[in-house]
Write a protein that holds these residues in place. Structure first.
Motif, short mmCIF file in Angstrom:
data_model
loop_
_atom_site.label_atom_id
_atom_site.label_comp_id
_atom_site.label_asym_id
_atom_site.label_seq_id
_atom_site.Cartn_x
_atom_site.Cartn_y
_atom_site.Cartn_z
N THR A 339 -146.79 53.22 45.98
CA THR A 339 -147.34 54.56 46.23
C THR A 339 -146.33 55.46 46.90
OG1 THR A 339 -149.50 53.63 46.53
CG2 THR A 339 -149.19 55.86 47.30
N SER A 340 -145.69 54.97 47.98
CA SER A 340 -144.82 55.89 48.70
C SER A 340 -143.61 56.28 47.86
CB SER A 340 -144.42 55.37 50.08
OG SER A 340 -144.39 54.00 50.10
N SER A 341 -143.08 55.37 47.02
CA SER A 341 -141.97 55.83 46.19
C SER A 341 -142.44 56.86 45.19
CB SER A 341 -141.27 54.73 45.40
OG SER A 341 -141.64 53.49 45.78
N ARG A 342 -143.66 56.69 44.69
CA ARG A 342 -144.16 57.67 43.71
C ARG A 342 -144.36 59.02 44.37
NH1 ARG A 342 -147.65 54.00 41.58
NH2 ARG A 342 -149.44 54.91 42.62
N VAL A 343 -144.95 58.99 45.56
CA VAL A 343 -145.19 60.22 46.30
C VAL A 343 -143.87 60.91 46.60
CG1 VAL A 343 -145.90 61.08 48.55
CG2 VAL A 343 -147.35 59.51 47.31
N PHE A 344 -142.95 60.10 47.08
CA PHE A 344 -141.63 60.61 47.42
C PHE A 344 -140.95 61.17 46.18
CE2 PHE A 344 -137.09 59.53 47.87
CZ PHE A 344 -136.80 60.40 48.90
N GLY A 345 -141.03 60.44 45.08
CA GLY A 345 -140.40 60.87 43.85
C GLY A 345 -140.95 62.19 43.36
N SER A 346 -142.27 62.35 43.44
CA SER A 346 -142.82 63.60 42.91
C SER A 346 -142.45 64.76 43.83
CB SER A 346 -144.32 63.52 42.69
OG SER A 346 -144.97 63.19 43.87
N SER A 349 -138.79 65.65 42.97
CA SER A 349 -138.56 66.39 41.73
C SER A 349 -139.08 67.81 41.85
CB SER A 349 -139.12 65.67 40.51
OG SER A 349 -140.45 65.36 40.73
N TRP A 350 -140.11 67.98 42.65
CA TRP A 350 -140.56 69.36 42.89
C TRP A 350 -139.46 70.14 43.62
CZ3 TRP A 350 -142.13 71.64 47.79
CH2 TRP A 350 -142.58 72.95 47.64
N MET A 351 -138.87 69.51 44.64
CA MET A 351 -137.82 70.20 45.39
C MET A 351 -136.70 70.65 44.48
SD MET A 351 -137.43 67.95 48.83
CE MET A 351 -135.93 68.73 49.35
N GLN A 352 -136.38 69.79 43.52
CA GLN A 352 -135.27 70.10 42.62
C GLN A 352 -135.64 71.18 41.61
OE1 GLN A 352 -132.79 67.14 42.12
NE2 GLN A 352 -131.61 68.00 40.47
N ASP A 353 -136.85 71.13 41.10
CA ASP A 353 -137.19 72.01 39.97
C ASP A 353 -137.99 73.24 40.34
OD1 ASP A 353 -136.08 70.01 38.52
OD2 ASP A 353 -138.00 69.00 38.12
N LYS A 354 -138.44 73.33 41.56
CA LYS A 354 -139.39 74.39 41.87
C LYS A 354 -138.82 75.76 41.55
CE LYS A 354 -138.33 74.18 46.79
NZ LYS A 354 -137.26 75.15 46.95
#
Ligand SMILES: Nc1ncnc2c1ncn2[C@@H]1O[C@H](COP(=O)(O)OP(=O)(O)OP(=O)(O)O)[C@@H](O)[C@H]1O
Ligand SMILES: [Mg+2]
Length: 498
Positions: A339-346, A349-354
């Motif tokens: 869970t935490s890697s998924r949360v962290f990953g999303s 990717s938001w930080m990168q693409d926002k």
């Protein structure tokens, strides 16, 4: 939002799990979608049963199993909205889960779409892959404007000018239509007119309720930060980046900043001052709270944070002590099913693409806990390292702290105080002055250079106790992070002092 739903229905998605607290808005959009696609629409709740919106017919069915049975009997090309569905999946009835699965399969072949409306994410693992989860986005400025006009008209207020509207709409950004409507109405009741301050206060309270984000009102400006000239220069250069002029010029909006460094050196203070310098609202994220115990809750939390931050954009999103919120991603997999890697990953990717102008200021004082992906290029525009303040900086901090506590800096020998506090952080300088105030108050006096010196002889700065960790941090940051203080000045001063 309407288009997204419409596309999913047309593409034959049998199940949508729609997260929203705004029933009325959801229903009116679904009616529009049904109208456009010439589909039937049935709306169910536990109290009303299954209502055919166009024909006004009602089928009596007052639990999850009954309504799923009834759905099977509906004609082709129908959309079915199930209200409060999270309630049924908090502790799912195995028969209802099985039936839902079967209904999804038959819905797929018969052009039906089952839309489970819920205010939080709760999906049994058996159904996670069968249903698409969608966040119903927060209202746009235009939608909020309709609400605002409605309140202004019913309160018989004089017609609002366009610029006046902007301030109220800015204050309401990030709220649902109902929340905005209540806030506008409250401001009229409290002050006799629309008042952006009341609306902003209401928004702060609604956000506090979910415990993840907090709107911070702060009086700190870059002038309240002593030293850190390189960091402050960097911020000043980006001050106008969110203005309409900069957007028209074609400047990309800055992504954000990671400030790491020794405890008590003004990282959190700078984060707060950034919002004031940019003239933007400040949202603080409690990253530790992103993780919820129940399945899907953490992912839902991240989405809700992103949604609110984007709705409030342009804004500054402050993540204090980011290493505490995101370090779990390292050990994850073994401990929490990833869970935490998924949360962290999303989040990454938001930080990168926002695209939305959300400026992130993250602070950290333990880099060893930070996952390396966080530090990769493209996530933050810049990484700054804040060291212990040098002589000149300590002098500035003394001046700021003395003034902050209502005394006149020119009554003190700042150069001397700065020299006597070598190795102290800004927080420790503040503490020393506060101690001096207490001591002087007890003796019915005003603090002076002498009484401060007495206090300082007893004070042991953290940097002496933590010398090793500080050296590690310095070593790590060399070549990786930019010094928050221009190094030329520091070495120059050191050379003069030698
Ligand atoms: N450079 C500075 N200029 C002025 N005041 C400072 C400075 N550094 C620290 N202070 C004072 O110390 C207080 C605490 O600093 P702050 O919370 O910003 O430290 P921090 O770097 O975030 O520490 P931590 O790593 O422990 O969170 C500030 O509110 C401010 O009063
Ligand atoms: Mg801090």
């Amino acid at each position: 939002m309407k288009e997204t739903i419409k596309n999913h229905v047309r593409a034959g998605y049998p199940g949508i799990y729609l997260i929203s607290a705004e029933e009325a808005r959801v229903e009116s959009e679904l009616k529009a979608v049904a109208g456009d696609l010439k589909h039937g629409l049935h709306i169910w709740s536990i109290t009303t049963g299954l209502v055919d919106v166009a024909q006004k017919g009602v089928r009596d069915c007052h639990d999850a199993v009954e309504v799923l049975q009834a759905i099977g009997e509906l004609p082709e090309n129908t959309m079915i909205l199930l209200r409060d569905w999270h309630v049924f999946w908090d502790d799912p009835n195995p028969v209802a889960v099985r039936m839902f699965k079967e209904e999804l399969r038959s819905a797929k072949t018969r052009g039906k779409t089952i839309i489970a409306l819920a205010c939080r994410q709760r999906i049994p693992p058996e159904l996670e892959r069968e249903i698409v989860v969608m966040d119903f986005s927060l209202p746009t400025a235009e939608e909020l404007e309709t609400v605002l006009d409605g309140i202004a008209a019913s309160a018989k207020l004089p017609k609002l000018k366009k610029e006046e509207k902007f301030t109220f709409l800015d204050a309401a950004k990030g709220m649902t239509t109902t929340e905005a409507e209540n806030a506008f109405a409250l401001s009229v009741v409290e002050t006799g007119e629309l008042d952006a301050a009341v609306v902003a206060r209401q928004k702060a309270e609604t956000l506090k309720k979910n415990g993840l984000l907090e709107v911070i009102e702060t009086a700190e400006s870059l002038d309240s930060v002593g030293g850190l000239d390189a960091l402050k220069d960097w911020l000043r250069k980006r001050k106008e980046a969110f203005s309409r002029h900069a957007v028209e010029y074609g400047l990309p909006s800055p992504k954000g900043l990671l400030i790491l460094g020794i405890p008590g050196t003004g990282k959190s203070l700078t984060a707060k001052a950034t919002a004031a310098a940019f003239g933007l609202p400040l949202l603080k994220l409690d990253a530790g709270r992103l993780y919820g115990g129940l399945v899907g809750q953490s992912e839902g939390n991240v989405r809700s944070v992103i949604q609110t931050a984007e709705a409030m954009a342009p804004c500054v999103l402050w993540i204090d002590e980011i290493e505490k919120g995101f370090n779990g991603s390292k050990s994850s997999g073994a401990t929490d099913g990833g869970t935490s890697s998924r949360v962290f990953g999303s989040f990454l990717s938001w930080m990168q693409d926002k695209k939305a102008p959300v400026f992130i200021v993250a602070t950290a004082n333990d880099v060893s806990q930070l996952p390396p992906e966080m530090l990769r290029k493209g996530r933050f525009d810049e990484l700054f390292f804040v060291d212990l303040p040098n002589q000149e900086e300590r002098q500035a901090i003394w001046g700021i702290q003395i003034a902050k506590h209502g005394r006149n800096p020119s009554d003190f020998d700042l150069g001397h105080l700065a020299k006597a506090t070598e190795g102290f952080t800004g927080a420790e300088i503040e503490q020393a002055f506060v101690d001096a105030l207490f001591a002087a108050f007890a003796e019915n006096k005003e603090p002076g250079d002498l009484s401060i010196s007495e206090i300082l002889t007893e004070a042991v700065p953290l940097s002496r106790l933590m010398a090793e960790q500080i050296n590690e941090l310095r070593k790590w940051s060399k070549g990786r992070a930019r010094p928050a203080t221009n190094p030329e000045k520091e070495t120059l001063l050191r050379r003069i002092a030698a």
